[in-house]
Design an enzyme around this catalytic site. Sequence first.
Site, PDB file in Angstrom:
ATOM      1  N   PRO A 204       0.782  -1.243   0.000  1.00 31.87           N
ATOM      2  CG  PRO A 204       0.064  -0.899   2.209  1.00 31.87           C
ATOM      3  CD  PRO A 204       0.826  -1.861   1.356  1.00 31.87           C
ATOM      4  CB  CYS A 205       4.410   2.159   0.170  1.00 30.75           C
ATOM      5  SG  CYS A 205       5.038   1.487  -1.367  1.00 30.75           S
ATOM      6  CD  GLN A 206       4.681   3.437  -5.500  1.00 28.65           C
ATOM      7  OE1 GLN A 206       4.257   2.361  -5.895  1.00 28.65           O
ATOM      8  NE2 GLN A 206       5.724   4.013  -6.032  1.00 28.65           N
TER       9      GLN A 206
END
Lengths: 187, 320
Positions: A141-143
């Site tokens: 989910p980092c981006q």
Amino acid sequence: MEIGQTSQYFQSLRTQNPTCRSSGPCFQNSGQVLDLLSPYQIILLVRMFAQLQVRKMPRRRSNDIKCTVQYEVFLSPSYRVPVVYFSMQDAESRPLRDIDDVYTLLVPQAFKNQLRDVGVIGGISTGDHPITGIPTFFIHPCQTAEALQRVAAGRSVQVEEYMFLWLGIVGGCVGLHLTPDDMWRPP
Amino acid sequence: MKTGSRDLRSLQNKVWEGSVPLEIRLASAECTTYGVSDAFLIHVPRISYIPLLLPKLHAFFRSSLINHEANFWDGWLSYEDVPLKWHFPLGLLYDLYSGASELLQDDNGLGGKKGQPVYGAEEQKLRDQLRTWKLTLHYENWPSESLAKLDQDGKFMRDAFTNSVKEASFLRHGSGKVVMALSKEDSTQLWDSVEQNDFTRFYPVSQRLFHPPGANLRHIPTKIYLPATASEDDKEGTSLGHLKVVQSLITPSLSARQPQTVGTALNALLPSLFPSRRSPLLALPMLHGAVVPLNTNLQSLAEAAGYADGFLHVAVVMMV
């Protein structure tokens, strides 16, 4: 990838605050709307039977292999965005755990390079399932947080629309498509 | 309490020097000597990971293996039938499973009260008595319900570590910008320093990652681990030796005058296990083999005693 929908069901969008759908919290930053949901609450559960065309197994008489993909969506306690965890089984219900199978069988051609270029082994990682602890694939989910902020910043967004925005950005990468008709509504 | 940067650096260095004593034997069913294999004894850095140990283990045990074809990355370790998660730092695994924490709480004539954690000189005496942590090495029957597969090049290990670094950074600064801005050299150096247990290579990169100019500390990256005995849940389909990992957004301060302590954070996250913010009544937080006093400033603790990925990995053990 063709999806033959033999059966499809959803669990309701569960929230701790029953009034959140009507009061419509304002979307100011990517975490705010989802603060109403607890970290490990299951938001959606989708089971789809997918008929996939497999080009890498020419010895089979038919190129169609029936696989089951199970998607579960959790709220990331750190990123404060939904994260899709998914697991795949072959026709005999044996788990498919090789990440190459995911790229070959599940990720649509259009997304393959994009997803693979992210991070060490791509935007798809294996992690412990938030409830069972079993190693499961998930889309990192980092981006997602930043992408969602760009799409919806400044607008007033209800939980439902937020989820569809998220699905549009993330879900397509792993064949998860939903329409408004698919959403369960409380009676 | 603000610690001077030289003090902090020396504290961090001490954490990196910490190690756990392992005594590893091959699973008897896989061993050509029909029974107890030779023991591989090693002190492994607390901040290190199992996959980094596997090549050495394979080299040592290779000649005793019934299955000659086994690769080093097919190896997995267990403690009393519980497969050990390879993406957890070894120090965390030791704190959770080795039973050393129970020893620290017993009254063994060293002057500590029964049920009270032992500190200082008595603690050191006790540590000298602690035996090695006995583990079993396997190459067959990979427990896929507990462990993801590894690969020859260590890509999955690096991916897990990188994900953890990213998550910690996101928590600290509220965005992925800091970690994304890290140069390729810095990213490589970060992992290399863990591989080689080289704090002098880790330190400069960590400063850029943890203290970028102009960024405020939003949340303290913390994960709390509850072994099955501590957790009230008993869900079906959970893997053997199941842990519950608890995390939430933890701010450095509760208010302008009230800093976040270990006690206030645990009381907020796990009120049934930590009903008091000041005194441990039911459970104890363990970090790097030591019981953490509840009044410890959480931000200072994170700066001095975080693991290489930037997280505080705290094990909760029940008081005896």
